[in-house]
Scaffold this motif. Structure first.
Motif, PDB file in Angstrom:
ATOM      1  N   MET A 141       5.927  43.240  58.681  1.00 50.40           N
ATOM      2  CA  MET A 141       5.535  44.493  59.289  1.00 50.40           C
ATOM      3  C   MET A 141       6.803  45.219  59.726  1.00 50.40           C
ATOM      4  SD  MET A 141       3.299  45.211  62.744  1.00 50.40           S
ATOM      5  CE  MET A 141       1.714  44.952  61.991  1.00 50.40           C
ATOM      6  N   ILE A 142       6.794  46.528  59.571  1.00 47.14           N
ATOM      7  CA  ILE A 142       7.897  47.353  60.060  1.00 47.14           C
ATOM      8  C   ILE A 142       7.346  48.285  61.126  1.00 47.14           C
ATOM      9  CG2 ILE A 142       9.648  49.074  59.494  1.00 47.14           C
ATOM     10  CD1 ILE A 142       9.642  47.985  56.619  1.00 47.14           C
ATOM     11  N   LEU A 143       7.851  48.137  62.337  1.00 46.04           N
ATOM     12  CA  LEU A 143       7.522  49.035  63.438  1.00 46.04           C
ATOM     13  C   LEU A 143       8.743  49.887  63.710  1.00 46.04           C
ATOM     14  CD1 LEU A 143       5.755  46.738  66.066  1.00 46.04           C
ATOM     15  CD2 LEU A 143       4.696  48.363  64.512  1.00 46.04           C
ATOM     16  N   SER A 144       8.560  51.184  63.777  1.00 43.50           N
ATOM     17  CA  SER A 144       9.667  52.101  63.972  1.00 43.50           C
ATOM     18  C   SER A 144       9.409  53.024  65.140  1.00 43.50           C
ATOM     19  CB  SER A 144       9.877  52.937  62.703  1.00 43.50           C
ATOM     20  OG  SER A 144      10.844  53.944  62.917  1.00 43.50           O
ATOM     21  N   SER A 145      10.484  53.408  65.780  1.00 43.06           N
ATOM     22  CA  SER A 145      10.413  54.500  66.742  1.00 43.06           C
ATOM     23  C   SER A 145       9.965  55.744  65.988  1.00 43.06           C
ATOM     24  CB  SER A 145      11.797  54.729  67.349  1.00 43.06           C
ATOM     25  OG  SER A 145      11.865  55.980  67.996  1.00 43.06           O
ATOM     26  N   THR A 146       9.401  56.689  66.708  1.00 40.24           N
ATOM     27  CA  THR A 146       8.973  57.941  66.094  1.00 40.24           C
ATOM     28  C   THR A 146      10.133  58.912  65.879  1.00 40.24           C
ATOM     29  OG1 THR A 146       8.409  58.773  68.285  1.00 40.24           O
ATOM     30  CG2 THR A 146       6.615  57.818  66.976  1.00 40.24           C
ATOM     31  N   ALA A 147      11.304  58.592  66.381  1.00 37.92           N
ATOM     32  CA  ALA A 147      12.474  59.457  66.181  1.00 37.92           C
ATOM     33  C   ALA A 147      12.786  59.555  64.687  1.00 37.92           C
ATOM     34  CB  ALA A 147      13.673  58.912  66.941  1.00 37.92           C
ATOM     35  N   VAL A 148      13.173  60.737  64.245  1.00 35.68           N
ATOM     36  CA  VAL A 148      13.396  60.991  62.823  1.00 35.68           C
ATOM     37  C   VAL A 148      14.423  60.033  62.232  1.00 35.68           C
ATOM     38  CG1 VAL A 148      14.248  62.696  61.157  1.00 35.68           C
ATOM     39  CG2 VAL A 148      12.690  63.403  62.977  1.00 35.68           C
ATOM     40  N   ARG A 149      15.556  59.865  62.881  1.00 31.69           N
ATOM     41  CA  ARG A 149      16.607  59.003  62.338  1.00 31.69           C
ATOM     42  C   ARG A 149      16.144  57.551  62.230  1.00 31.69           C
ATOM     43  NH1 ARG A 149      22.349  59.203  65.153  1.00 31.69           N
ATOM     44  NH2 ARG A 149      21.070  58.424  66.835  1.00 31.69           N
ATOM     45  N   ALA A 150      15.443  57.061  63.226  1.00 33.29           N
ATOM     46  CA  ALA A 150      14.931  55.684  63.186  1.00 33.29           C
ATOM     47  C   ALA A 150      13.898  55.524  62.077  1.00 33.29           C
ATOM     48  CB  ALA A 150      14.323  55.305  64.538  1.00 33.29           C
ATOM     49  N   PHE A 151      12.997  56.493  61.952  1.00 32.80           N
ATOM     50  CA  PHE A 151      11.967  56.400  60.922  1.00 32.80           C
ATOM     51  C   PHE A 151      12.583  56.497  59.525  1.00 32.80           C
ATOM     52  CE2 PHE A 151       8.283  57.710  58.388  1.00 32.80           C
ATOM     53  CZ  PHE A 151       7.397  56.710  58.750  1.00 32.80           C
ATOM     54  N   ASP A 152      13.603  57.346  59.380  1.00 33.82           N
ATOM     55  CA  ASP A 152      14.303  57.431  58.086  1.00 33.82           C
ATOM     56  C   ASP A 152      14.944  56.091  57.733  1.00 33.82           C
ATOM     57  OD1 ASP A 152      13.581  60.062  57.691  1.00 33.82           O
ATOM     58  OD2 ASP A 152      15.522  60.884  58.306  1.00 33.82           O
ATOM     59  N   TYR A 153      15.522  55.424  58.715  1.00 31.47           N
ATOM     60  CA  TYR A 153      16.120  54.112  58.470  1.00 31.47           C
ATOM     61  C   TYR A 153      15.045  53.085  58.113  1.00 31.47           C
ATOM     62  CZ  TYR A 153      18.993  49.987  58.948  1.00 31.47           C
ATOM     63  OH  TYR A 153      19.638  48.807  58.690  1.00 31.47           O
ATOM     64  N   ALA A 154      13.906  53.170  58.752  1.00 25.86           N
ATOM     65  CA  ALA A 154      12.798  52.264  58.416  1.00 25.86           C
ATOM     66  C   ALA A 154      12.384  52.440  56.959  1.00 25.86           C
ATOM     67  CB  ALA A 154      11.609  52.527  59.344  1.00 25.86           C
ATOM     68  N   LYS A 155      12.419  53.669  56.462  1.00 29.85           N
ATOM     69  CA  LYS A 155      12.095  53.916  55.056  1.00 29.85           C
ATOM     70  C   LYS A 155      13.135  53.293  54.128  1.00 29.85           C
ATOM     71  CE  LYS A 155      11.380  58.367  55.771  1.00 29.85           C
ATOM     72  NZ  LYS A 155      11.071  59.786  55.550  1.00 29.85           N
ATOM     73  N   VAL A 156      14.402  53.294  54.539  1.00 28.71           N
ATOM     74  CA  VAL A 156      15.458  52.640  53.750  1.00 28.71           C
ATOM     75  C   VAL A 156      15.184  51.133  53.676  1.00 28.71           C
ATOM     76  CG1 VAL A 156      17.917  52.043  53.704  1.00 28.71           C
ATOM     77  CG2 VAL A 156      17.208  54.386  54.224  1.00 28.71           C
ATOM     78  N   ILE A 157      14.854  50.533  54.809  1.00 20.76           N
ATOM     79  CA  ILE A 157      14.523  49.108  54.845  1.00 20.76           C
ATOM     80  C   ILE A 157      13.323  48.831  53.937  1.00 20.76           C
ATOM     81  CG2 ILE A 157      13.683  47.215  56.315  1.00 20.76           C
ATOM     82  CD1 ILE A 157      16.580  47.893  56.862  1.00 20.76           C
ATOM     83  N   ALA A 158      12.312  49.668  54.033  1.00 21.16           N
ATOM     84  CA  ALA A 158      11.113  49.498  53.208  1.00 21.16           C
ATOM     85  C   ALA A 158      11.457  49.561  51.726  1.00 21.16           C
ATOM     86  CB  ALA A 158      10.079  50.562  53.564  1.00 21.16           C
ATOM     87  N   ASP A 159      12.312  50.503  51.347  1.00 20.36           N
ATOM     88  CA  ASP A 159      12.721  50.605  49.936  1.00 20.36           C
ATOM     89  C   ASP A 159      13.409  49.326  49.466  1.00 20.36           C
ATOM     90  OD1 ASP A 159      11.746  53.128  49.414  1.00 20.36           O
ATOM     91  OD2 ASP A 159      13.656  54.138  49.795  1.00 20.36           O
TER      92      ASP A 159
END
Length: 67
Positions: A1-19
């Motif tokens: 599971m990936i839980l991310s802060s709602t901040a744009v930069r954190a969520f963008d990084y979560a997408k990198v991890i997901a990729d």
């Protein structure tokens, strides 16, 4: 599971991890609880997650995420 802060930069990084993990981006959970969360808040979040998970990523903010 990936839980991310709602901040744009954190969520963008979560997408990198997901990729990198071939994890579906639509399954990233964005939560305000990780925005400005201190280490105790993060521990409470982890403790509230289902015990059946093998891996949990928390994407938050420094300095608290590194503590």
């Amino acid at each position: 599971m990936i839980l991310s802060s709602t901040a744009v930069r954190a969520f963008d990084y979560a997408k990198v991890i997901a990729d990198e993990l071939d994890y579906k981006k639509k399954d990233i959970i964005a939560t305000n609880e990780l925005y400005m969360a201190d280490e105790n808040d993060m521990l409470n979040i982890v403790r509230s997650i289902n015990d059946t998970l093998d891996i949990l990523f928390l994407i938050g903010h420094n300095p608290d995420i590194t503590e």
